[in-house]
Design an enzyme around this catalytic site. Structure first.
Site, PDB file in Angstrom:
ATOM      1  N   HIS A 145       5.360  -5.675  -4.753  1.00 39.59           N
ATOM      2  CA  HIS A 145       4.573  -5.649  -5.988  1.00 39.59           C
ATOM      3  C   HIS A 145       3.507  -4.573  -5.876  1.00 39.59           C
ATOM      4  CE1 HIS A 145       1.939  -8.273  -3.553  1.00 39.59           C
ATOM      5  NE2 HIS A 145       0.968  -8.042  -4.425  1.00 39.59           N
ATOM      6  N   HIS A 161      -0.493  -3.296  -7.680  1.00 40.55           N
ATOM      7  CA  HIS A 161      -1.652  -3.531  -8.541  1.00 40.55           C
ATOM      8  C   HIS A 161      -2.258  -2.175  -8.846  1.00 40.55           C
ATOM      9  CE1 HIS A 161      -1.663  -7.801  -7.489  1.00 40.55           C
ATOM     10  NE2 HIS A 161      -1.655  -7.466  -6.203  1.00 40.55           N
ATOM     11  N   TYR A 192      -0.212   3.317   1.246  1.00 37.34           N
ATOM     12  CA  TYR A 192       0.209   3.293  -0.159  1.00 37.34           C
ATOM     13  C   TYR A 192      -0.913   2.773  -1.058  1.00 37.34           C
ATOM     14  CZ  TYR A 192       4.519   3.428   2.512  1.00 37.34           C
ATOM     15  OH  TYR A 192       5.494   3.748   3.414  1.00 37.34           O
TER      16      TYR A 192
END
Length: 175
Positions: free
Chosen positions: A59, A61, A147
């Site tokens: 996932h 954000h 990342y």
């Protein structure tokens, strides 16, 4: 079933959570360059600013700021997901519904968004983003996760290098 109404604030800043359909996969970090290229491709046609981001294996954000007069983040996410999906080899298991709609089985259909209300809300969500790899056990400190926009924020003087590192990490000479 109640109908969800998204918040639309033209030119606003928004916090997003976007997830893979199978949360145990690591497609996003395994194909980080492909994801980055998908973002760039969409940003060329539909500009927006990525203020903060963290990409985890399953996932991501981020906080985006849209151009003045523009509140269409949904189309941007649809295009990013599509570009990323097209770049990967097919072969994931597909439900009958996804087959009928000719969808890939990579992304959850929806995403979670939150309209940023003020500077304090913005800072809290940026902290959440940058702390996420530590929270999920991917890194001992935010600076160790590759990342993320964390290093960009450090370079801008918004965080110290050892931000969100525990006492056991802060005391180490990491140079």
């Amino acid at each position: 079933m109640p109908h969800y109404v998204r918040t639309h604030v033209p030119g606003g800043s928004f916090f997003f959570t976007v997830a893979l359909l199978e949360r145990r996969r690591s497609l996003l970090t395994d194909h980080a360059d492909t994801l980055r290229a998908s973002f760039h491709q969409v940003r060329r046609k539909r500009p927006f600013t990525v203020d903060a981001i963290v990409v985890l294996p399953d996932h991501l954000h981020c906080i985006w700021t849209l151009p003045a007069g523009d509140a269409d983040y949904s189309t941007r996410w649809r295009l990013i997901k599509a570009a990323f999906s097209r770049s990967l080899d097919a072969g994931e298991p597909l439900s009958a519904r996804r087959q009928l709609k000719q969808e890939r089985g990579i992304w959850q259909r929806r995403f979670w968004e939150h309209a940023i209300r003020d500077e304090r809300d913005y800072a809290a969500h940026a902290d959440y983003i940058h702390y996420n790899p530590v929270k999920h056990g991917h890194a001992a400190r935010a600076a160790d996760w590759p990342y993320s926009s964390f290093r960009r924020w450090v370079a801008a003087g918004l965080y110290p290098e050892n931000w969100a590192a525990g006492d056991e990490v802060q005391g180490l000479d990491l140079e």
